[in-house]
Design an enzyme around this catalytic site. Structure first.
Site, PDB file in Angstrom:
ATOM      1  N   LYS A 201      -7.748 -19.324  39.231  1.00 12.76           N
ATOM      2  CA  LYS A 201      -7.699 -17.901  38.871  1.00 12.76           C
ATOM      3  C   LYS A 201      -7.570 -17.045  40.133  1.00 12.76           C
ATOM      4  O   LYS A 201      -6.767 -16.137  40.199  1.00 12.76           O
ATOM      5  CB  LYS A 201      -8.969 -17.556  38.087  1.00 12.76           C
ATOM      6  CG  LYS A 201      -9.040 -16.129  37.648  1.00 12.76           C
ATOM      7  CD  LYS A 201     -10.283 -15.882  36.813  1.00 12.76           C
ATOM      8  CE  LYS A 201     -10.485 -14.383  36.641  1.00 12.76           C
ATOM      9  NZ  LYS A 201     -11.696 -14.053  35.910  1.00 12.76           N
ATOM     10  N   GLU A 207     -11.897 -25.990  47.230  1.00 15.39           N
ATOM     11  CA  GLU A 207     -11.601 -27.358  46.787  1.00 15.39           C
ATOM     12  C   GLU A 207     -10.147 -27.463  46.306  1.00 15.39           C
ATOM     13  O   GLU A 207      -9.422 -28.406  46.636  1.00 15.39           O
ATOM     14  CB  GLU A 207     -12.525 -27.743  45.621  1.00 15.39           C
ATOM     15  CG  GLU A 207     -13.994 -27.844  45.971  1.00 15.39           C
ATOM     16  CD  GLU A 207     -14.751 -26.530  45.778  1.00 15.39           C
ATOM     17  OE1 GLU A 207     -14.122 -25.449  45.911  1.00 15.39           O
ATOM     18  OE2 GLU A 207     -15.960 -26.607  45.518  1.00 15.39           O
ATOM     19  N   GLY A 262     -13.086 -17.680  33.978  1.00 15.28           N
ATOM     20  CA  GLY A 262     -12.627 -19.058  34.236  1.00 15.28           C
ATOM     21  C   GLY A 262     -13.014 -20.020  33.120  1.00 15.28           C
ATOM     22  O   GLY A 262     -12.212 -20.807  32.630  1.00 15.28           O
ATOM     23  N   ARG A 263     -14.270 -19.924  32.677  1.00 18.57           N
ATOM     24  CA  ARG A 263     -14.741 -20.883  31.662  1.00 18.57           C
ATOM     25  C   ARG A 263     -14.275 -20.518  30.250  1.00 18.57           C
ATOM     26  O   ARG A 263     -14.596 -21.207  29.292  1.00 18.57           O
ATOM     27  CB  ARG A 263     -16.268 -21.000  31.736  1.00 18.57           C
ATOM     28  CG  ARG A 263     -16.996 -19.677  31.670  1.00 18.57           C
ATOM     29  CD  ARG A 263     -18.448 -19.811  32.128  1.00 18.57           C
ATOM     30  NE  ARG A 263     -19.107 -18.518  32.217  1.00 18.57           N
ATOM     31  CZ  ARG A 263     -19.066 -17.716  33.276  1.00 18.57           C
ATOM     32  NH1 ARG A 263     -18.382 -18.080  34.346  1.00 18.57           N
ATOM     33  NH2 ARG A 263     -19.702 -16.571  33.285  1.00 18.57           N
ATOM     34  N   GLU A 348     -23.186 -21.648  33.164  1.00 16.83           N
ATOM     35  CA  GLU A 348     -22.619 -20.680  34.109  1.00 16.83           C
ATOM     36  C   GLU A 348     -22.619 -19.278  33.486  1.00 16.83           C
ATOM     37  O   GLU A 348     -22.706 -18.276  34.190  1.00 16.83           O
ATOM     38  CB  GLU A 348     -21.193 -21.078  34.542  1.00 16.83           C
ATOM     39  CG  GLU A 348     -20.771 -20.366  35.835  1.00 16.83           C
ATOM     40  CD  GLU A 348     -19.399 -20.765  36.361  1.00 16.83           C
ATOM     41  OE1 GLU A 348     -18.413 -20.575  35.639  1.00 16.83           O
ATOM     42  OE2 GLU A 348     -19.318 -21.246  37.507  1.00 16.83           O
ATOM     43  N   HIS A 379     -27.778 -46.286  23.593  1.00 12.95           N
ATOM     44  CA  HIS A 379     -28.244 -47.435  24.379  1.00 12.95           C
ATOM     45  C   HIS A 379     -28.677 -47.002  25.769  1.00 12.95           C
ATOM     46  O   HIS A 379     -28.696 -47.803  26.704  1.00 12.95           O
ATOM     47  CB  HIS A 379     -27.138 -48.495  24.435  1.00 12.95           C
ATOM     48  CG  HIS A 379     -26.832 -49.018  23.065  1.00 12.95           C
ATOM     49  ND1 HIS A 379     -27.525 -50.075  22.512  1.00 12.95           N
ATOM     50  CD2 HIS A 379     -25.986 -48.570  22.112  1.00 12.95           C
ATOM     51  CE1 HIS A 379     -27.081 -50.276  21.275  1.00 12.95           C
ATOM     52  NE2 HIS A 379     -26.141 -49.367  21.004  1.00 12.95           N
ATOM     53  N   LYS A 507     -21.369 -21.077  48.399  1.00 13.78           N
ATOM     54  CA  LYS A 507     -20.022 -21.014  48.998  1.00 13.78           C
ATOM     55  C   LYS A 507     -20.103 -20.345  50.365  1.00 13.78           C
ATOM     56  O   LYS A 507     -19.493 -20.805  51.331  1.00 13.78           O
ATOM     57  CB  LYS A 507     -19.075 -20.210  48.112  1.00 13.78           C
ATOM     58  CG  LYS A 507     -18.701 -20.846  46.798  1.00 13.78           C
ATOM     59  CD  LYS A 507     -17.687 -19.953  46.075  1.00 13.78           C
ATOM     60  CE  LYS A 507     -17.491 -20.356  44.635  1.00 13.78           C
ATOM     61  NZ  LYS A 507     -16.681 -19.427  43.873  1.00 13.78           N
TER      62      LYS A 507
END
Ligand SMILES: O=P(O)(O)OC[C@H]1O[C@](O)(CO)[C@@H](O)[C@@H]1O
Length: 543
Positions: A201, A207, A262-263, A348, A379, A507
């Site tokens: 965005k 990253e 973003g999400r 978030e 399990h 950050k």
């Protein structure tokens, strides 16, 4: 603001909790024979059963009353009117506009339409081979480079809709800055037939930019042609100028807008990998399913409103029962990444400690979301769900029809899912455990000493969300359901679900640390622990 009313409803809810904490869920079913019928909602192809909860009609009425006292309907309507409810960033919150659920906003709608048309043309171009790499071979691999909302949505949905995927296009994902992620993908990639999508965005995310540059260098090195970037890269961002500097051609650049978080961005150009994977027509079905859930959320009375009920239950357990974590257990292999997706969506959005009015909040505002696909979790951590002293409310998600109807697999999967929710509810008493051991011919003394280890408290709450089949449309509805659930929770907690300032400090400190890593001199700029750890890395790096 109706503070006295809210306070009195809170007091009532404390009393309701006390009453219900002494009542077994099985008793609630006996007391209200209509319960299973009353506590279900159908909408947008989803069927919610919320009868296996530690709640009854009286407590639910108080919760709904609390939602009304928080003016939930007015907040919801403000969202759908496109008001700038992301107040800390002065932004509108318009992800429902991307699926057609916000009226007006003509100029934004026109931009969305133009972008969707461009996505459609791009998808058809890639599928037909008209859009291809430098040797004119059609693309066979797409590698999406993005992180957070620019990764989790596309990755989760591509996996979820794998049965609809074009056979000759493999869509892969790189997110982590750890080079092991991208190098593994590049190792198997053919430079002539690989298309990279850089999704960010902001187009500033460390990253993503690191991975994008590594991919770019790899492509140029493999092909010997710097001009390959133009044809082998596409990008999505609000910062289209920054993309152009990267060397991507305008026809491969797709805009997004700061009014999409973003999400919440899978409905925007960020959904391009999904559109490439399943084709544009099914991508619109995905939007349609979400729009149906939007309509339900807008129109259904709060008592029969699926996102509202899920949010109220989540709030009920977090605030009144101290259940700090909630598990999401999809009984469908294709939904395996759904818990990770909802983790970002919920945590978030709502992991906050300051109210919209700027007051410091002292109570938790988001549960910790975790989980994995059934039956794998059975399990592993289900032991804790059944016998641990923590109460973990569960959402089971179960498509009834399998995309792979082989033998008895689906019968087993369904029986396991329903078996788990029932076992969590009914538990096993000491007497039942003793009887069972006796029936297994264990002698009395041994049975009595082993039985306590075999008891289960029961009364563990769960919701079950059924759908006929996991399709683009039901997946769209499921995602929109959780988006709106998270929004309702934010209204109850009086917080802004659409900013994420909490991620910034890490950050900033990372940026401040970076120069010390390559410094000649040992670092002494930070606290003793950080200095020592950083110097350890320096000595390894420089050895
Ligand atoms: O799409 P971008 O700008 O690269 O951001 C990626 C992710 O980073 C975050 O800003 C958090 O760091 C998320 O909200 C977002 O989804």
């Amino acid at each position: 603001m109706n503070i006295p009313e809210r306070n009195s409803l809170r007091e009532r809810l404390i009393e309701e909790q006390k009453r219900l904490s002494g009542t077994a869920m099985t008793t609630l079913f006996e007391l209200d024979p209509d319960r299973a019928c009353a506590m279900q909602i159908q909408a947008a192809g989803l069927d919610l059963d919320f009868s296996k909860n530690r709640i009854d009609r009286s407590a639910m009425a108080a919760l709904v009353g609390l939602a009304r006292a928080h003016q939930l309907e007015a907040h919801r309507d403000a969202l759908f009117r496109g008001e700038p409810i992301n107040t800390t960033e002065q932004r509108q919150v318009l992800h429902p506009l991307l699926r057609g659920a916000i009226p007006g906003q003509e100029s934004l709608r026109a931009q969305v339409e133009t972008t969707l048309t461009r996505i459609e043309q791009f998808v058809h171009g890639v599928h037909s081979g008209l859009i291809s790499g430098i040797t004119d071979k059609p693309f066979r691999t797409v590698i999406n480079i993005g992180i957070g909302g620019s990764h989790l949505g596309p990755a989760m949905t591509c996996r979820a809709l794998k049965p609809y995927a074009q056979r000759d296009l493999d869509v892969q994902f790189v997110s982590n800055v750890d080079a092991s992620d991208i190098s593994q993908k590049l190792r198997n990639a053919d430079p002539e037939t690989t298309l990279f999508i850089v999704a960010s965005k902001t187009f500033t995310t460390q990253e993503t930019l690191a991975n994008a540059h590594t991919a770019r260098n790899w492509l140029i090195e493999q092909t010997g042609r710097p001009d390959a970037v133009e044809r082998h890269f596409a990008a999505i961002s609000t910062a289209t100028d920054r993309i152009a500097q990267f060397g991507i051609r305008p026809t491969h650049i797709f805009p997004m807008w700061d009014w999409v978080g973003g999400r919440y961005s899978i409905w925007s150009s960020i959904g391009l990998p999904l559109a490439l994977a399943i084709g544009y027509e099914l991508f619109t079905d995905f939007h349609r399913g979400a729009a149906e859930m939007d309509r339900h959320f807008q129109k259904a009375p709060l008592e029969q409103n699926m996102p509202v009920i899920l949010a109220l239950l989540s709030y009920w357990y977090l605030r009144f029962w101290g259940a700090e974590t909630q598990a999401l257990l999809p009984y469908d292999h294709y939904l395996g990444d759904f818990p990770a997706y909802v983790q970002q969506l919920d945590m978030e959005s709502n992991g906050k400690s300051t109210s919209l009015q700027g007051e410091r909040l002292h109570q938790a505002t988001s549960p910790i979301i975790w989980g994995t696909e059934g039956t794998n979790g059975q399990h592993s951590f289900h032991q804790l769900l059944h016998q641990g002293n923590l109460m973990v409310p569960v959402d089971f998600i179960l498509p009834l029809r399998s995309h792979n109807p082989i033998g008895a697999h689906q019968d087993l999967l369904v029986a396991n899912c329903l078996g788990q929710s029932r076992a969590l509810m009914v538990g096993k008493s000491l007497e039942e455990a003793i009887t069972e051991l006796g029936e297994a011919r264990m002698d009395d003394t041994a049975a009595k000493s082993l039985a306590p280890h075999k008891t289960m408290p029961g009364n563990r709450p769960s919701n079950t969300i059924l759908m006929d089949k996991l399709t683009p449309s039901t997946l769209g509805a499921l995602i929109a359901l959780y988006e709106h659930k998270v929004f309702v929770q934010s209204v109850l907690h009086k917080i802004n679900a659409f900013d994420q300032w909490g991620v910034e400090l890490g950050k900033q400190i990372c940026t401040a640390l970076l120069p010390y890593i390559s410094n000649e001199q040992p670092c002494s700029a930070f606290d003793e622990s950080t200095n020592r750890l950083l110097n350890q890395y320096r000595s390894v790096r420089n050895s």
